[in-house]
Design a protein around this motif. Structure first.
Motif, short mmCIF file in Angstrom:
data_model
loop_
_atom_site.label_atom_id
_atom_site.label_comp_id
_atom_site.label_asym_id
_atom_site.label_seq_id
_atom_site.Cartn_x
_atom_site.Cartn_y
_atom_site.Cartn_z
N THR A 129 0.83 -1.20 0.00
CA THR A 129 0.00 0.00 0.00
C THR A 129 0.87 1.26 0.00
OG1 THR A 129 -1.68 1.23 1.25
CG2 THR A 129 -0.13 -0.10 2.51
N THR A 130 0.29 2.34 -0.47
CA THR A 130 0.99 3.63 -0.43
C THR A 130 0.90 4.28 0.94
OG1 THR A 130 -1.01 4.73 -1.23
CG2 THR A 130 0.61 4.06 -2.89
N ASP A 131 0.00 3.81 1.79
CA ASP A 131 -0.16 4.37 3.14
C ASP A 131 0.02 3.24 4.14
OD1 ASP A 131 -0.83 5.63 5.49
OD2 ASP A 131 -2.59 6.65 4.67
N GLU A 158 6.63 -3.25 8.26
CA GLU A 158 8.05 -2.92 8.36
C GLU A 158 8.84 -3.50 7.18
OE1 GLU A 158 9.37 -0.73 10.36
OE2 GLU A 158 7.34 -0.42 11.12
N ARG A 159 8.46 -4.69 6.73
CA ARG A 159 9.12 -5.28 5.57
C ARG A 159 8.87 -4.44 4.33
NH1 ARG A 159 7.25 -10.23 7.81
NH2 ARG A 159 5.54 -10.36 6.29
N GLN A 160 7.63 -3.94 4.18
CA GLN A 160 7.35 -3.08 3.03
C GLN A 160 8.12 -1.77 3.13
OE1 GLN A 160 3.23 -1.92 2.00
NE2 GLN A 160 4.12 -0.02 1.17
N ARG A 161 8.17 -1.20 4.32
CA ARG A 161 8.87 0.08 4.50
C ARG A 161 10.33 -0.05 4.09
NH1 ARG A 161 6.61 3.81 7.85
NH2 ARG A 161 5.62 2.15 9.08
N ALA A 205 3.80 -4.19 -5.86
CA ALA A 205 4.52 -2.91 -5.94
C ALA A 205 4.62 -2.43 -7.38
CB ALA A 205 5.92 -3.07 -5.33
N ASP A 206 4.90 -3.33 -8.31
CA ASP A 206 4.96 -2.95 -9.73
C ASP A 206 3.61 -2.41 -10.19
OD1 ASP A 206 7.57 -3.78 -9.83
OD2 ASP A 206 7.14 -5.70 -10.80
N ARG A 207 2.55 -3.06 -9.75
CA ARG A 207 1.20 -2.63 -10.16
C ARG A 207 0.90 -1.23 -9.66
NH1 ARG A 207 -1.58 -6.69 -8.14
NH2 ARG A 207 -1.63 -7.80 -10.14
N ILE A 208 1.22 -0.95 -8.40
CA ILE A 208 0.95 0.37 -7.84
C ILE A 208 1.77 1.44 -8.55
CG2 ILE A 208 1.28 1.78 -5.77
CD1 ILE A 208 0.48 -0.67 -4.11
#
Length: 259
Positions: A112-114, A145-148, A241-244
């Motif tokens: 997510t972006t948020d 945290e992994r995404q961040r 992530a590529d899709r976003i």
């Protein structure tokens, strides 16, 4: 004197590699057709595809064994082994690329972006039906945290236009991406936010993933947040992530075009 005829050794692994590779190509092709058909149950079709890939790996091993015999003993069968290796690599090249890329990334299925306040997926009857009764749970703290750490560049898109215009651009970008729009609620109402609920399908396997878009009015324009969640597996190989990124680039380009 009688001449003794010495038979030239022949490796059986070469023809076996060729037949195994051809079989894997056929099985994998049929499996992809089945997986792409929305009427087909995904689990058995993906298992068939995995079996086809496994046979391709076997073909590579057989070709390697044939190459060793050809090198050491001068055995015949090099052409069949080469043919099997080429066919097997045709089957394996994209899965191998995706696996190598994906396993360098963290085990995520929801991006997510948020990160602190992810857009919530709709609980409407239409949205539940489009997701086959599934409701993606919010990512837990370790996943966030992994995404961040993995995707610091995944961020909201802010536009200096009003929320209604931003909503229209967001919807048009989803259409341009060929997403199935399940729900589209304009900004306003109780929360003031707009929402677009959609289903995105992968290019090769046509597998569905769920996307929700939030359009939030701001004093200086509008903010667009996106959340993309996979339905299958324990890691997304970077697809969400590529899709976003691709979607927000589409929205930004549309915004530039209207100025």
């Amino acid at each position: 004197m009688r001449r003794l005829l010495v038979e030239e050794p022949v490796t059986r692994a070469g023809p076996l590699a060729r037949w195994a590779a051809l079989f894997s190509l056929i099985v994998s092709g049929i499996a992809i057709v089945l997986v792409r058909d929305p009427r087909t149950e995904a689990g058995p079709a993906l298992a068939t595809l995995a079996a086809g890939l496994g046979v391709a790996v076997l073909a590579v091993a057989l070709a390697g064994f044939a190459f060793v015999r050809v090198w050491r003993e001068g055995a015949r069968g090099l052409g069949a082994a080469l043919g099997g290796l080429v066919l097997a690599m045709l089957v394996l090249v994209y899965p191998a690329y995706a696996a190598l890329r994906g396993f360098r990334l963290p085990a995520l299925t929801d991006v997510t972006t948020d990160i602190d306040n992810p857009p919530a997926f709709s609980r409407s009857r239409a949205a539940f039906a489009a997701r086959n009764g599934r409701y993606p749970a919010d990512p837990d703290l370790p996943a966030r945290e992994r995404q961040r750490a993995a995707y610091p560049q995944i961020a909201p898109l802010t536009l200096d236009i009003d929320a209604d215009e931003a909503f229209e651009l967001a919807r048009k970008a989803a259409v341009n991406r060929k997403w199935q729009i399940v729900e589209a609620i304009r900004p306003g109402g109780r929360t003031g936010n707009g929402r677009i609920e959609a289903v995105s399908r992968s290019l090769i396997l046509n597998l569905p993933d769920d996307v929700t878009i939030r359009v939030r009015p701001r004093a200086d324009g509008a903010r667009i947040d996106v959340r993309s969640a996979s339905r299958l597996g324990t890691r997304d190989f970077g697809v969400n992530a590529d899709r976003i990124r691709a979607y927000l680039d589409e929205v930004a380009n549309l915004a530039l075009a209207v100025k």
